[in-house]
Write an enzyme that holds these catalytic residues in place. Structure first.
Site, short mmCIF file in Angstrom:
data_model
loop_
_atom_site.label_atom_id
_atom_site.label_comp_id
_atom_site.label_asym_id
_atom_site.label_seq_id
_atom_site.Cartn_x
_atom_site.Cartn_y
_atom_site.Cartn_z
N HIS A 159 0.84 -1.22 0.00
CA HIS A 159 0.00 0.00 0.00
C HIS A 159 0.87 1.27 0.00
CE1 HIS A 159 -3.08 -2.90 1.27
NE2 HIS A 159 -2.18 -3.31 2.15
N SER A 280 13.40 20.91 -17.49
CA SER A 280 12.20 21.70 -17.69
C SER A 280 12.55 22.96 -18.47
CB SER A 280 11.61 22.08 -16.33
OG SER A 280 10.84 23.25 -16.42
N LYS A 286 15.26 21.43 -12.51
CA LYS A 286 14.59 20.15 -12.69
C LYS A 286 15.45 19.09 -13.36
CE LYS A 286 10.45 19.57 -12.39
NZ LYS A 286 9.78 18.74 -11.39
N GLU A 293 8.14 8.03 -17.32
CA GLU A 293 6.73 8.44 -17.43
C GLU A 293 6.18 8.03 -18.79
OE1 GLU A 293 6.46 12.67 -16.35
OE2 GLU A 293 8.02 12.29 -14.89
#
Ligand code: ARG
Length: 462
Positions: A159, A280, A286, A293
């Site tokens: 979890h 970024s 970043k 992703e």
């Protein structure tokens, strides 16, 4: 290329309008089957010659012509014209153009329906081997990284809450298991599809004495299909192949999710080489793992291909229907996506390192040793349910005092449970707990080492 008349133009009045040509063509997609189409045609022509349905000389002309066409396509010299609808017609037209009369005999006893069914099976057999090889490379990358981390312990999660300590190697090896099932699924898919439909014709076979086992042998199929009506319409293996890709995508998406989380500042477990990171356009600090992703995102298109393939197959009347032509776009898309995602996953795993110092610094947060303490109490003769309750109270007490279980004194422990002895401290602390796992397949260093030995041997044979 001069215009080679399509034989069905004798049946229909005039030519199809441009709109129809554009709508029915699949050449733009199925041209990537050209090698398989040519191999299948040469086998068919050789069988026709052996059965004296064409002469040896005609066979040689057909074979040599097809080989030349194959070379032209490979060299980018072949002009694909959509008026020929698909790769089968385009190659046949080119052959007739090249060798004349003999070329017109190639299609004897054959329909594009059994031809395309053959081509896809031949393509898929090879494609499965490519995907399997990529799976193996990824598995090897996991094993290599795991071998560096058998003794390093990290929190295991359920979890997404800290659960029990695990060896980093065991965590990595869990993916080797998943991808092994994908490997086996593909192997099973290949076994089922490796049958020759050639000789099934349009749907009913042929009145010509074709030798089906001859072409089956030449093309390396394990057997022939045994019902011509089924053979031209069966695309079960296409749906199955895409399902196998979808399962790989599912596994990759879970891996991607972990990688993204573990690379975050919040976790700080993993460092991925800059070569696989992006930044970024606005925020200068970043360092993003967009590639992971995208692996996760591309899962959506593979699932889409699976749903599309199943829907293409749904409720078709018996025999061949043109709907089936829509299979290729989906099998190709699934295969391409899964190949790219496997490559990228393999590159990331091969160029990552675990931040073991940071991981161990936070390892004793979150009571990872609570279950082991309950099991210690079981060893002292206490029923597990009761032990569970005792440790629950101890954890609550620790939280109040802002302590770890290992920081409780023997007196504090004894207050909750009289049976506790000084040896309890051997069962406290994440690293100690991981060393105490004894069950086969457990997530401790001992088991991880055995699994690494096993996988090194297994994967080394591939
Ligand atoms: N391009 C077709 C396909 O992929 C080949 C078979 C066409 N057959 C036909 N009878 N129109 O399925």
């Amino acid at each position: 290329m001069n215009e080679v008349e399509k034989s069905w133009e004798k049946r229909l009045t005039g030519k199809p309008v441009e709109m129809t040509v554009d709508f029915v063509e699949s050449l733009s997609i199925d041209k990537r089957l050209y090698k398989y189409d040519i191999v299948g045609s040469i086998a068919h022509a050789q069988m026709l010659a052996e059965k004296k349905l064409i002469t040896k000389d005609e066979f040689k002309q057909i074979r040599d012509g097809l080989i030349q066409i194959s070379e032209e396509i490979a060299a980018g010299r072949f002009v694909f014209e959509k008026k020929y609808e698909d790769i089968h017609m385009a190659i046949e037209a080119a052959l007739i153009e090249k060798i004349g009369e003999a070329g017109k005999k190639l299609h004897t006893g054959r329909s594009r329906n059994d031809q395309v069914a053959t081509d896809i099976r031949l393509w898929m057999r090879d494609e499965i081997e490519i995907v399997q090889a990529k799976i193996t490379l990824l598995q090897k990358a996991f094993v290599k990284l795991a071998a560096k981390h058998t003794e390093d312990i990290m929190p295991g999660y359920t979890h997404l809450q800290r659960a029990q300590p695990v060896s980093i190697a065991s965590y990595l090896l869990s993916f080797v298991e998943r991808f092994e099932r994908d490997f086996i699924r593909l192997k099973n898919c290949k076994t089922l599809l490796n049958l020759s439909p050639l000789g099934s014709g349009a749907l009913a076979g042929s009145t010509l004495p074709l030798d089906r086992s001859n072409t089956k042998e030449q093309l390396g199929f394990s057997d022939i299909t045994y019902n011509s009506i089924d053979a031209v319409s069966d695309r079960d293996f296409c749906a199955e192949f895409i399902f196998d890709c979808a399962m790989i995508a599912t596994h990759l998406s879970g891996l991607a999710e972990d990688l993204i989380l573990y690379c975050s500042n919040e976790f700080g477990f993993l460092w991925v080489d800059d070569a696989y990171c992006t930044s970024s356009s606005m925020m200068p600090q970043k360092r993003n793992l967009d590639v992971a992703e995208l692996i996760r995102g591309k899962t959506g298109s593979v699932y889409g291909s699976l749903m599309a393939m199943l829907t293409v197959l749904k409720a078709q009347p018996s025999g061949y229907n043109r709907d089936l032509q829509e299979d290729k776009v989906h099998i190709f898309a699934a295969a391409d996506t899964i190949e790219a995602s496997l490559d990228m996953a393999c590159a990331i795993i091969s160029h990552s390192r675990f931040e073991t110092r940071e991981i161990s610094a936070g390892l004793d947060e979150g009571f990872l040793d609570a279950t082991a303490l309950a099991e210690y109490l079981v060893g002292r003769g206490i029923a597990f349910r009761q032990a569970h309750g005792i440790v629950g109270s101890l954890v609550a007490e620790c939280e109040k005092q802002n302590k770890k279980l290992s920081e409780l004194t023997l007196d504090e422990l004894k207050r909750q449970c009289a049976g506790v002895e000084a040896d309890v401290y051997e069962s406290l602390g994440a690293t100690k707990v991981a060393d105490k796992y004894v069950t086969e397949g457990a997530a401790g260093p001992k088991q991880a080492k055995r699994q690494i030995e096993y996988w090194t041997k297994q994967l080394g044979q591939r």
